[in-house]
Scaffold this active site. Structure first.
Site, PDB file in Angstrom:
ATOM      1  N   PHE A 126      44.905  32.716  26.418  1.00  0.00           N
ATOM      2  CA  PHE A 126      43.876  31.823  26.941  1.00  0.00           C
ATOM      3  C   PHE A 126      43.191  31.143  25.756  1.00  0.00           C
ATOM      4  CE2 PHE A 126      39.671  30.793  28.667  1.00  0.00           C
ATOM      5  CZ  PHE A 126      40.052  30.135  29.834  1.00  0.00           C
ATOM      6  N   ASP A 195      43.022  41.873  25.964  1.00  0.00           N
ATOM      7  CA  ASP A 195      42.222  41.095  26.905  1.00  0.00           C
ATOM      8  C   ASP A 195      42.726  41.439  28.307  1.00  0.00           C
ATOM      9  OD1 ASP A 195      41.302  39.106  28.684  1.00  0.00           O
ATOM     10  OD2 ASP A 195      41.141  37.624  27.093  1.00  0.00           O
ATOM     11  N   TYR A 220      34.400  38.892  37.019  1.00  0.00           N
ATOM     12  CA  TYR A 220      34.237  37.976  38.156  1.00  0.00           C
ATOM     13  C   TYR A 220      35.553  37.637  38.847  1.00  0.00           C
ATOM     14  CZ  TYR A 220      35.016  34.801  34.171  1.00  0.00           C
ATOM     15  OH  TYR A 220      35.494  34.207  33.038  1.00  0.00           O
ATOM     16  N   LYS A 221      36.657  38.194  38.364  1.00  0.00           N
ATOM     17  CA  LYS A 221      37.948  37.950  39.013  1.00  0.00           C
ATOM     18  C   LYS A 221      38.234  39.075  40.008  1.00  0.00           C
ATOM     19  CE  LYS A 221      40.090  35.153  35.335  1.00  0.00           C
ATOM     20  NZ  LYS A 221      38.927  34.894  34.468  1.00  0.00           N
ATOM     21  N   ARG A 372      48.967  27.926  40.879  1.00  0.00           N
ATOM     22  CA  ARG A 372      48.706  29.367  40.746  1.00  0.00           C
ATOM     23  C   ARG A 372      48.156  29.925  42.053  1.00  0.00           C
ATOM     24  NH1 ARG A 372      45.130  31.592  35.997  1.00  0.00           N
ATOM     25  NH2 ARG A 372      43.576  30.688  37.386  1.00  0.00           N
TER      26      ARG A 372
END
Length: 398
Positions: A126, A195, A220-221, A372
């Site tokens: 990322f 990560d 938050y995922k 996605r």
């Protein structure tokens, strides 16, 4: 199509996790973007109303002690710990993922031995992780070396100080070999920083079992902590005494209220803290974690693989051949909890996703050509997967 619909109904009926869907605030849409922002657990608004009106409104400053605000970063860290395979006392919650990546990478270089001046970074990581690693390298006199995770074992050497890797590739959903790569990093005498943003809450991680040194992740995922909810930092117990944070804030001081000019780090995971905790979002996260009570991460993983298998099967049956290609590995050992489909025509990708969202199938895209779809087993069912594939086929058919 009727065959797939019947199979979906039977699979949902037999789903041991199916009842958890009722714990979330959902509508008629198929929500397949939990790998960007998890759905809201139903009980969180009431909890936050109490935090705001009673703890903040009535108790005010007393809540730092009486409501447990001061110890929230470690307390909530201990609730996240079993979800990532860590014992208590090794996870602290606070700050953003980016800030925690900075802490972890710099601390890893400081823990490494003399003569090690390279930071190896996942070349497909990322973007922020790469930006942070480059900044950390400039500040510490190290050099960043981008490597493909598959090439890591041959790129490691006596100059490697630390390696920063994503557990799951955010674009493709590829799951990297955390046990094997961590072992390779250690064999080279370096430290492994992982990560976990796209794996925490989606699949077993095994931080302690596999000897990971440091790890970071967002909440938050798949952990459904809410937009911008604080991230977490894992520091293996064996490294805590020597963990030298590049951000030694007052709340990580051994005696924070002494207000002394000299810094003395606290023991344990507390030394991963920096400034005053962001209490409102932190307590929303804490309440959100209630949905995990009694839930096995292994069961979540089993359902995740079944969901993504079924979705891929539906896509293959419904979508005309050649219109999309899965870039997510078919092998279970190499797949996270998402499916990424590459459009034949890159210019179609954004209009296709807009059309899907307009028809109640919410995913997202990664430019230039990847659609996605994230599968959160706590609230996504097999009928959702079938419907998403069917509407995708209709949209692509024009």
């Amino acid at each position: 199509m009727s065959d797939f619909k019947e199979r979906a109904e039977a699979l949902d009926t037999a789903d041991a996790l199916g009842a958890l869907r009722e714990l979330f605030t959902l509508d008629e849409a198929v929500y397949l973007d939990g790998n960007s922002l998890g759905a809201l657990p139903r009980h969180v608004p009431a909890r936050m109303q109490d935090v705001i009106t009673r703890e903040w409104g009535a108790l005010r400053i007393r809540s730092w002690d009486e409501s447990g605000w001061w110890t929230a970063p470690e307390r909530i860290g201990d609730r996240i710990a079993p979800l990532v395979g860590a014992a208590t006392g090794q996870v602290v919650v606070g700050d953003s993922t980016s800030v925690n990546v900075f802490k972890a990478v710099v601390a890893a270089t400081r823990l490494a031995g003399e003569g090690r001046d390279e930071i190896l970074v996942d070349a497909t990581t990322f973007p922020t992780d790469g930006y942070i690693a480059a900044s950390a390298a400039r500040m510490t006199g190290h050099r960043v070396v981008p490597v493909a995770p598959s090439d890591l074992p041959v790129e490691l050497g006596p100059r490697t100080a630390a390696v920063l890797l994503n557990h799951v590739d955010y674009r493709t959903g590829r799951l990297h070999d955390l046990p094997g790569l961590t072992a390779a990093v250690h064999e080279a005498g370096a430290l492994a920083v992982w990560d976990l943003c796209h794996s925490a809450g989606a699949l077993p991680v095994g931080l302690d079992t596999h000897g990971v040194d440091l790890a970071v992740g967002c909440t938050y995922k798949y952990l459904n902590g809410g937009p911008g909810s604080p991230a977490f930092l894992y520091v293996a117990e064996r490294h805590q005494a020597a963990f030298d944070s590049p951000l030694p804030g007052w709340t990580s001081h051994a005696d924070p209220f002494a207000m002394t000019p000299g810094y003395a780090p606290a023991d344990g995971s507390v030394r991963g803290r920096v400034g005053t905790p962001d209490i409102l979002s932190m307590l929303a996260l804490e309440a959100s974690l209630d949905v995990w009570d009694g839930v096995s991460v292994d069961a979540v993983r089993t359902k995740s693989l079944a969901l993504t298998d079924f979705f891929l099967e539906c896509v293959a049956a419904y979508v005309p051949e050649g219109r999309v290609t899965s870039v997510t590995p078919a092998a279970h050992a190499e797949r996270g909890s998402q499916v990424s489909l590459r459009c034949e025509d890159a210019e179609e990708t954004e209009p296709v996703m807009r059309a899907l969202i307009g028809r109640g199938v919410v995913g997202d895209l990664r430019r230039p050509d990847v659609l996605r779809f994230g599968f959160t087993p706590l609230y996504v069912g097999f009928a959702d997967a079938e419907r998403a594939a069917r509407i995708l086929a209709e949209v692509l058919a024009g």
